[in-house]
Design a protein around this motif. Structure first.
Motif, PDB file in Angstrom:
ATOM      1  N   SER A 168     -36.450 -10.258  66.238  1.00  0.00           N
ATOM      2  CA  SER A 168     -37.165 -11.055  67.561  1.00  0.00           C
ATOM      3  C   SER A 168     -36.552 -12.447  67.242  1.00  0.00           C
ATOM      4  O   SER A 168     -35.485 -12.794  66.297  1.00  0.00           O
ATOM      5  CB  SER A 168     -38.251 -11.284  66.556  1.00  0.00           C
ATOM      6  OG  SER A 168     -39.183 -10.459  66.377  1.00  0.00           O
ATOM      7  N   PRO A 169     -36.575 -13.821  68.664  1.00  0.00           N
ATOM      8  CA  PRO A 169     -36.186 -14.828  68.762  1.00  0.00           C
ATOM      9  C   PRO A 169     -36.385 -15.667  67.526  1.00  0.00           C
ATOM     10  O   PRO A 169     -37.743 -15.429  67.075  1.00  0.00           O
ATOM     11  CB  PRO A 169     -35.691 -15.114  69.986  1.00  0.00           C
ATOM     12  CG  PRO A 169     -37.095 -14.080  70.225  1.00  0.00           C
ATOM     13  CD  PRO A 169     -37.228 -13.122  69.666  1.00  0.00           C
ATOM     14  N   ASP A 210     -42.813 -20.585  76.977  1.00  0.00           N
ATOM     15  CA  ASP A 210     -41.688 -20.669  76.166  1.00  0.00           C
ATOM     16  C   ASP A 210     -40.302 -20.737  76.935  1.00  0.00           C
ATOM     17  O   ASP A 210     -39.622 -20.694  77.814  1.00  0.00           O
ATOM     18  CB  ASP A 210     -41.214 -19.213  75.738  1.00  0.00           C
ATOM     19  CG  ASP A 210     -42.632 -18.522  74.806  1.00  0.00           C
ATOM     20  OD1 ASP A 210     -43.708 -19.472  74.038  1.00  0.00           O
ATOM     21  OD2 ASP A 210     -42.771 -17.241  74.496  1.00  0.00           O
ATOM     22  N   PRO A 269     -36.090 -19.635  76.639  1.00  0.00           N
ATOM     23  CA  PRO A 269     -35.439 -19.649  75.154  1.00  0.00           C
ATOM     24  C   PRO A 269     -34.060 -20.702  75.004  1.00  0.00           C
ATOM     25  O   PRO A 269     -33.919 -21.478  75.835  1.00  0.00           O
ATOM     26  CB  PRO A 269     -34.970 -18.656  76.544  1.00  0.00           C
ATOM     27  CG  PRO A 269     -34.926 -18.830  77.931  1.00  0.00           C
ATOM     28  CD  PRO A 269     -36.070 -19.717  77.696  1.00  0.00           C
ATOM     29  N   HIS A 318     -28.650 -18.056  74.010  1.00  0.00           N
ATOM     30  CA  HIS A 318     -28.523 -17.279  74.985  1.00  0.00           C
ATOM     31  C   HIS A 318     -29.782 -16.087  74.337  1.00  0.00           C
ATOM     32  O   HIS A 318     -29.334 -14.446  74.024  1.00  0.00           O
ATOM     33  CB  HIS A 318     -26.965 -16.492  74.651  1.00  0.00           C
ATOM     34  CG  HIS A 318     -26.053 -17.678  74.642  1.00  0.00           C
ATOM     35  ND1 HIS A 318     -25.168 -18.131  75.446  1.00  0.00           N
ATOM     36  CD2 HIS A 318     -25.513 -18.573  73.631  1.00  0.00           C
ATOM     37  CE1 HIS A 318     -24.705 -19.380  75.851  1.00  0.00           C
ATOM     38  NE2 HIS A 318     -24.658 -19.749  74.360  1.00  0.00           N
ATOM     39  N   GLY A 319     -31.019 -16.834  74.131  1.00  0.00           N
ATOM     40  CA  GLY A 319     -31.917 -15.839  73.970  1.00  0.00           C
ATOM     41  C   GLY A 319     -32.546 -15.149  72.087  1.00  0.00           C
ATOM     42  O   GLY A 319     -33.343 -14.780  71.857  1.00  0.00           O
ATOM     43  N   ARG A 320     -31.578 -15.895  71.282  1.00  0.00           N
ATOM     44  CA  ARG A 320     -31.379 -15.963  69.816  1.00  0.00           C
ATOM     45  C   ARG A 320     -33.090 -16.749  69.345  1.00  0.00           C
ATOM     46  O   ARG A 320     -33.618 -16.584  67.929  1.00  0.00           O
ATOM     47  CB  ARG A 320     -30.549 -16.198  68.907  1.00  0.00           C
ATOM     48  CG  ARG A 320     -29.219 -14.724  69.959  1.00  0.00           C
ATOM     49  CD  ARG A 320     -27.699 -15.231  68.317  1.00  0.00           C
ATOM     50  NE  ARG A 320     -27.418 -16.304  68.898  1.00  0.00           N
ATOM     51  CZ  ARG A 320     -26.206 -16.983  69.723  1.00  0.00           C
ATOM     52  NH1 ARG A 320     -25.933 -15.720  70.745  1.00  0.00           N
ATOM     53  NH2 ARG A 320     -25.963 -17.968  69.649  1.00  0.00           N
ATOM     54  N   VAL A 350     -36.287 -19.128  70.953  1.00  0.00           N
ATOM     55  CA  VAL A 350     -37.322 -19.871  71.772  1.00  0.00           C
ATOM     56  C   VAL A 350     -37.849 -21.030  71.180  1.00  0.00           C
ATOM     57  O   VAL A 350     -38.704 -21.135  70.006  1.00  0.00           O
ATOM     58  CB  VAL A 350     -38.442 -18.385  71.971  1.00  0.00           C
ATOM     59  CG1 VAL A 350     -38.568 -18.161  71.274  1.00  0.00           C
ATOM     60  CG2 VAL A 350     -38.826 -19.169  73.322  1.00  0.00           C
ATOM     61  N   ARG A 366     -41.250 -23.054  71.507  1.00  0.00           N
ATOM     62  CA  ARG A 366     -42.619 -23.482  71.666  1.00  0.00           C
ATOM     63  C   ARG A 366     -42.747 -24.726  71.803  1.00  0.00           C
ATOM     64  O   ARG A 366     -42.786 -24.968  70.390  1.00  0.00           O
ATOM     65  CB  ARG A 366     -43.314 -22.192  71.061  1.00  0.00           C
ATOM     66  CG  ARG A 366     -43.183 -21.000  71.001  1.00  0.00           C
ATOM     67  CD  ARG A 366     -44.095 -19.528  71.300  1.00  0.00           C
ATOM     68  NE  ARG A 366     -43.578 -18.432  71.470  1.00  0.00           N
ATOM     69  CZ  ARG A 366     -43.414 -16.961  70.511  1.00  0.00           C
ATOM     70  NH1 ARG A 366     -43.860 -17.032  69.149  1.00  0.00           N
ATOM     71  NH2 ARG A 366     -42.779 -16.900  71.209  1.00  0.00           N
ATOM     72  N   ALA A 408     -33.589 -28.042  76.477  1.00  0.00           N
ATOM     73  CA  ALA A 408     -34.631 -27.392  76.127  1.00  0.00           C
ATOM     74  C   ALA A 408     -36.035 -28.382  76.577  1.00  0.00           C
ATOM     75  O   ALA A 408     -36.384 -27.614  77.013  1.00  0.00           O
ATOM     76  CB  ALA A 408     -34.199 -26.687  75.027  1.00  0.00           C
TER      77      ALA A 408
END
Length: 140
Positions: free
Chosen positions: A12-13, A80, A82, A85-87, A89, A91, A127
């Motif tokens: 899971s990230p 959300d 990312p 590189h998707g590792r 997130v 919030r 971000a």
């Protein structure tokens, strides 16, 4: 004999939480002091969710650590985002100051309360830009 199949689990990230704190029609922005590639850029304060914490608990803890204030965590702001590189997130949650605390730049170079007209007067971290886009409706 049936063959065993192994499925590689996708981790899971990592969840990073951040606070949108609004007071008197202004939102709090924090200027990064590190790492070098982010220093001088602006963000919403927050940090990593640690094992065993909810996102809300992590954000309340981070506000004490980074700003020296206690907050009540409200609803989500924006999508959300990312990271890495998707590792990971990002919030973001709306927060409300508890009591009469005043945020201090304990881990940042500076803090600024920005009006809707000042949102683009600082260089945001990439971000945080999708969240900044959500703010005019909240600051109106």
């Amino acid at each position: 004999m049936p063959s065993e199949q192994y499925v590689k689990a996708t981790p899971s990230p990592r969840v990073i939480v951040a606070a949108v704190m609004i007071r008197a029609g202004r939102v709090l922005a924090a200027q990064r002091s590190a790492p070098p590639e982010a220093a001088g850029k602006w963000e919403f304060p927050g940090g990593k969710v640690e094992p065993g914490e909810t996102e809300q608990q992590a954000l309340a803890r981070e506000c004490v650590e980074e700003l020296g204030v206690r907050v009540t965590v409200g609803g989500r702001v924006g999508p959300d985002v990312p990271l890495a590189h998707g590792r990971a997130v990002l919030r973001v949650y709306a927060v409300t100051l508890q009591g009469d605390g005043v945020p201090e730049a304990l881990e940042h170079s500076a803090l600024r309360w920005l009006t809707v007209d000042q949102l683009m007067s600082v260089p945001w971290l990439p971000a945080d830009e999708p969240i900044v886009a959500e703010l005019p409706a909240l600051l109106a």
